[in-house]
Design a protein around this motif. Structure first.
Motif, PDB file in Angstrom:
ATOM      1  N   PHE A  94       0.830  -1.208   0.000  1.00 35.45           N
ATOM      2  CA  PHE A  94       0.000   0.000   0.000  1.00 35.45           C
ATOM      3  C   PHE A  94       0.865   1.260   0.000  1.00 35.45           C
ATOM      4  CE2 PHE A  94      -2.405  -3.266   2.399  1.00 35.45           C
ATOM      5  CZ  PHE A  94      -3.511  -3.385   1.562  1.00 35.45           C
ATOM      6  N   PRO A  95       1.712   1.449  -1.001  1.00 35.99           N
ATOM      7  CA  PRO A  95       2.537   2.665  -1.020  1.00 35.99           C
ATOM      8  C   PRO A  95       1.665   3.913  -1.112  1.00 35.99           C
ATOM      9  CG  PRO A  95       2.631   1.519  -3.126  1.00 35.99           C
ATOM     10  CD  PRO A  95       1.931   0.602  -2.184  1.00 35.99           C
ATOM     11  N   GLY A  96       1.989   4.877  -0.276  1.00 35.84           N
ATOM     12  CA  GLY A  96       1.191   6.096  -0.219  1.00 35.84           C
ATOM     13  C   GLY A  96       0.208   6.127   0.926  1.00 35.84           C
ATOM     14  N   ALA A  97       0.116   5.023   1.703  1.00 35.31           N
ATOM     15  CA  ALA A  97      -0.847   4.961   2.800  1.00 35.31           C
ATOM     16  C   ALA A  97      -0.286   5.466   4.113  1.00 35.31           C
ATOM     17  CB  ALA A  97      -1.336   3.520   2.985  1.00 35.31           C
ATOM     18  N   GLN A  98       1.005   5.820   4.155  1.00 36.83           N
ATOM     19  CA  GLN A  98       1.612   6.229   5.418  1.00 36.83           C
ATOM     20  C   GLN A  98       1.094   7.586   5.873  1.00 36.83           C
ATOM     21  OE1 GLN A  98       3.280   5.651   2.595  1.00 36.83           O
ATOM     22  NE2 GLN A  98       4.606   7.380   2.105  1.00 36.83           N
ATOM     23  N   GLY A  99       1.275   7.851   7.166  1.00 35.32           N
ATOM     24  CA  GLY A  99       0.923   9.157   7.701  1.00 35.32           C
ATOM     25  C   GLY A  99      -0.524   9.275   8.119  1.00 35.32           C
ATOM     26  N   SER A 100      -0.923  10.513   8.377  1.00 38.70           N
ATOM     27  CA  SER A 100      -2.245  10.794   8.933  1.00 38.70           C
ATOM     28  C   SER A 100      -3.360  10.623   7.909  1.00 38.70           C
ATOM     29  CB  SER A 100      -2.259  12.227   9.492  1.00 38.70           C
ATOM     30  OG  SER A 100      -3.566  12.682   9.675  1.00 38.70           O
ATOM     31  N   GLY A 101      -3.190  11.212   6.745  1.00 43.55           N
ATOM     32  CA  GLY A 101      -4.249  11.202   5.735  1.00 43.55           C
ATOM     33  C   GLY A 101      -4.824  12.584   5.497  1.00 43.55           C
ATOM     34  N   PRO A 115       0.726   4.195   9.121  1.00 43.72           N
ATOM     35  CA  PRO A 115      -0.469   5.045   9.055  1.00 43.72           C
ATOM     36  C   PRO A 115      -1.066   5.271  10.443  1.00 43.72           C
ATOM     37  CG  PRO A 115      -0.549   3.321   7.390  1.00 43.72           C
ATOM     38  CD  PRO A 115       0.581   2.982   8.306  1.00 43.72           C
ATOM     39  N   GLY A 116      -1.685   6.421  10.619  1.00 45.16           N
ATOM     40  CA  GLY A 116      -2.339   6.734  11.882  1.00 45.16           C
ATOM     41  C   GLY A 116      -2.434   8.224  12.091  1.00 45.16           C
ATOM     42  N   GLY A 117      -3.460   8.656  12.831  1.00 48.46           N
ATOM     43  CA  GLY A 117      -3.679  10.069  13.067  1.00 48.46           C
ATOM     44  C   GLY A 117      -3.183  10.514  14.422  1.00 48.46           C
ATOM     45  N   ILE A 118      -3.327  11.808  14.685  1.00 49.50           N
ATOM     46  CA  ILE A 118      -2.836  12.387  15.938  1.00 49.50           C
ATOM     47  C   ILE A 118      -3.949  13.072  16.724  1.00 49.50           C
ATOM     48  CG2 ILE A 118      -0.508  12.710  15.027  1.00 49.50           C
ATOM     49  CD1 ILE A 118      -1.261  15.707  14.716  1.00 49.50           C
ATOM     50  N   PHE A 119      -5.183  13.057  16.247  1.00 51.82           N
ATOM     51  CA  PHE A 119      -6.271  13.724  16.956  1.00 51.82           C
ATOM     52  C   PHE A 119      -6.417  13.186  18.374  1.00 51.82           C
ATOM     53  CE2 PHE A 119      -9.597  16.226  14.484  1.00 51.82           C
ATOM     54  CZ  PHE A 119      -8.674  16.743  13.595  1.00 51.82           C
ATOM     55  N   ALA A 120      -6.744  11.904  18.486  1.00 55.26           N
ATOM     56  CA  ALA A 120      -7.043  11.311  19.796  1.00 55.26           C
ATOM     57  C   ALA A 120      -5.853  11.388  20.752  1.00 55.26           C
ATOM     58  CB  ALA A 120      -7.522   9.874  19.618  1.00 55.26           C
ATOM     59  N   PRO A 121      -4.626  11.017  20.325  1.00 55.05           N
ATOM     60  CA  PRO A 121      -3.501  11.164  21.254  1.00 55.05           C
ATOM     61  C   PRO A 121      -3.279  12.609  21.695  1.00 55.05           C
ATOM     62  CG  PRO A 121      -2.892   9.717  19.445  1.00 55.05           C
ATOM     63  CD  PRO A 121      -4.211  10.323  19.087  1.00 55.05           C
ATOM     64  N   SER A 122      -3.482  13.571  20.798  1.00 51.40           N
ATOM     65  CA  SER A 122      -3.293  14.973  21.176  1.00 51.40           C
ATOM     66  C   SER A 122      -4.341  15.412  22.189  1.00 51.40           C
ATOM     67  CB  SER A 122      -3.367  15.867  19.929  1.00 51.40           C
ATOM     68  OG  SER A 122      -2.313  15.583  19.033  1.00 51.40           O
ATOM     69  N   LEU A 123      -5.578  14.994  22.006  1.00 59.38           N
ATOM     70  CA  LEU A 123      -6.611  15.324  22.977  1.00 59.38           C
ATOM     71  C   LEU A 123      -6.306  14.698  24.330  1.00 59.38           C
ATOM     72  CD1 LEU A 123      -9.739  14.908  20.681  1.00 59.38           C
ATOM     73  CD2 LEU A 123      -8.861  17.062  21.595  1.00 59.38           C
ATOM     74  N   SER A 124      -5.743  13.495  24.323  1.00 57.97           N
ATOM     75  CA  SER A 124      -5.387  12.822  25.573  1.00 57.97           C
ATOM     76  C   SER A 124      -4.258  13.554  26.285  1.00 57.97           C
ATOM     77  CB  SER A 124      -4.986  11.372  25.292  1.00 57.97           C
ATOM     78  OG  SER A 124      -4.705  10.674  26.485  1.00 57.97           O
ATOM     79  N   VAL A 125      -3.223  13.940  25.538  1.00 56.04           N
ATOM     80  CA  VAL A 125      -2.123  14.700  26.135  1.00 56.04           C
ATOM     81  C   VAL A 125      -2.635  16.023  26.693  1.00 56.04           C
ATOM     82  CG1 VAL A 125       0.041  15.913  25.644  1.00 56.04           C
ATOM     83  CG2 VAL A 125      -0.345  13.642  24.693  1.00 56.04           C
ATOM     84  N   GLY A 126      -3.490  16.694  25.930  1.00 56.22           N
ATOM     85  CA  GLY A 126      -4.026  17.970  26.392  1.00 56.22           C
ATOM     86  C   GLY A 126      -4.860  17.839  27.657  1.00 56.22           C
ATOM     87  N   ALA A 127      -5.678  16.785  27.732  1.00 59.04           N
ATOM     88  CA  ALA A 127      -6.478  16.569  28.937  1.00 59.04           C
ATOM     89  C   ALA A 127      -5.586  16.340  30.148  1.00 59.04           C
ATOM     90  CB  ALA A 127      -7.418  15.389  28.729  1.00 59.04           C
ATOM     91  N   ALA A 128      -4.535  15.527  29.974  1.00 62.14           N
ATOM     92  CA  ALA A 128      -3.605  15.278  31.077  1.00 62.14           C
ATOM     93  C   ALA A 128      -2.851  16.547  31.456  1.00 62.14           C
ATOM     94  CB  ALA A 128      -2.622  14.178  30.687  1.00 62.14           C
ATOM     95  N   LEU A 129      -2.527  17.356  30.464  1.00 64.22           N
ATOM     96  CA  LEU A 129      -1.854  18.629  30.748  1.00 64.22           C
ATOM     97  C   LEU A 129      -2.763  19.541  31.564  1.00 64.22           C
ATOM     98  CD1 LEU A 129       0.759  20.242  30.101  1.00 64.22           C
ATOM     99  CD2 LEU A 129      -0.439  21.181  28.119  1.00 64.22           C
TER     100      LEU A 129
END
Length: 444
Positions: A89-96, A344-358
């Protein structure tokens, strides 16, 4: 001759009638195709969410019994995902999301079709699930945006839309509907399409986007009910000394989020020196090494940093438990390593989790402000610092917690945090990656 002459005006009136939007067969065909596409986006987004929960749960069930198994499972899953990304699946890496933004500025239909192909969309889903099976600190939101855009782009191709603006409207609608259906946040889907994907509001595309978002939201409502992603909160922040939390969260969250974006933008350009050459030559080994690093971070954190971080954020928002300040650092590092691995994978959910802990950590220093409110302010501050899209950040946190009473403090925090973030990272995260992706596509 008189009869023939009499029929000419009738034919003209029939043609004019058929061109009218309410009775035109072509227009109705396009409307039904748009509705069908929005339903498909909603169904795929919900199925993806369920599968992601099962994938993350599978990893946690394994490491719950045998914590040290992560040292084997994570490198294997990371390495396999990296190998499949490059070979199958070349081109599938990253967030999207950067890929979708890039397609909205492309004029070549063939290039757009390559970026938003069904093969890449399928790979995005499968490899994100594989990453979650390995405990990667990633989310499904970015991939969902690209999958939704791919579905609508494919339907636009079948309709043979004559203008590139109409094709872009379909792509924009697919991405927005994906956000709305995945998180039951229709307003955030609309704002996300305007502020983050297209960076503008166009009356010609607004109807398409709104229709797709509404239908995607209805599908989510029908299948999973009217729920708030992080639960319902009624916490408020009265005018007074408690508003110091707005400034503190904005500064700390903006700096941390900007640092996160800066690190990922620099890493996406390639690591320098001998190590960078090693990564370029041995990407699968590097990805497996990143998996090992994520496993070690997870073991040191007691398993808290594995996966999306949804459970930790939801617990903080509900006030059910507190996370130690070390979680902010460990989750931050786990997300950076997961993203840099190339899977592949996004950063929305992990960022919200880090922000909540912060926010939870800051609340201990500000007794004058309600702890629940500071958690939400920290969440929106860090997320705004990462994506530099303040309206989207405020609206998505508001909808995910069903808390309209905190909208003004959230908006103030988001705008301040965005300004602070730009002191660290001058370019928006998704915009910078989209520009780099566009240049890479043009060079090929």
């Amino acid at each position: 001759m008189e009869a023939t002459a009499a029929t000419v005006p009738k034919r003209r009136r029939m043609r004019r009638l058929q061109r009218m939007p309410l009775v035109s067969p072509r227009q109705w065909w396009r409307r039904m195709a748009l509705w069908l596409g929005a339903v498909l986006v909603g169904l795929v987004a919900i199925l993806f969410a369920k599968l992601a929960d099962h994938a993350g749960g599978l990893f946690l069930s394994i490491t719950g019994r045998w914590p040290w198994a992560a040292l084997v499972v994570s490198p294997l899953c990371f390495g396999a995902a990296a190998w499949l990304t490059r070979r199958v699946f070349p081109g599938a890496q990253g967030s999207g999301i950067p890929q979708v933004i890039a397609t909205l500025h492309m004029d070549d239909p063939a290039m757009i079709s390559r970026v938003l192909s069904a093969r890449i969309a399928l790979g995005k889903v499968l490899l994100t699930l594989l990453g979650l099976c390995g405990g990667a600190s990633i989310g499904r939101e970015g991939p969902t945006v690209q999958v939704g855009a791919s579905i609508m782009q494919a339907i636009g191709q079948r309709l043979r839309l004559p203008r590139i603006e109409a094709q872009r409207a379909m792509i924009l609608a697919g991405g927005a509907a994906g956000v709305a259906a995945a998180f039951n946040t229709p307003l955030a889907g609309i704002v996300f399409a305007i502020e983050e994907l297209s960076h503008s509001y166009e009356s010609r595309t607004s109807g398409t986007v709104l229709t797709a978002v509404v239908i995607g939201g209805v599908v989510s409502l029908a299948l999973v009910g009217n729920y708030a992603y992080f639960g319902v909160t009624s916490v408020e922040l009265p005018i007074g000394l408690g508003w110091v939390a707005v400034l503190v969260c904005a500064v700390v969250g903006g700096l941390a989020g900007g640092g996160f974006s800066w690190a990922l933008i620099r890493a996406s350009a390639g690591l320098p020196g001998a190590f960078g050459r090693f990564v370029a030559r041995r990407p699968v080994i590097f990805a497996a090494s990143c998996g090992l690093a994520v496993a070690v971070i997870g073991l040191l954190s007691g398993g808290a940093t594995y996966g999306t971080g949804y459970a930790q954020a939801a617990g903080l928002v509900a006030g059910e438990h507190q996370m130690p300040p070390s979680y902010v650092v460990s989750k931050f590092l786990a997300t950076v390593v997961s993203y840099c691995s190339g899977i592949p994978g996004g950063i929305f959910a992990p960022s919200l989790s880090v922000g909540a802990a912060l926010g939870g950590a800051i609340s201990g220093l500000l007794p004058s402000a309600p702890a629940g409110a500071v958690v939400l302010l920290g969440m929106v501050a860090y997320f705004s610092g990462v994506v530099q899209a303040p309206i989207t950040a405020a609206v998505i946190v508001m909808e995910m917690t069903s808390n309209q009473s905190l909208l003004i403090p959230l908006m103030a925090t988001a705008f301040l945090a965005t300004g602070v973030s730009k002191l660290v990272c001058r370019r928006p995260f998704y915009g910078a990656l989209a520009m780099r992706f566009s240049r890479a596509m043009a060079s090929h």
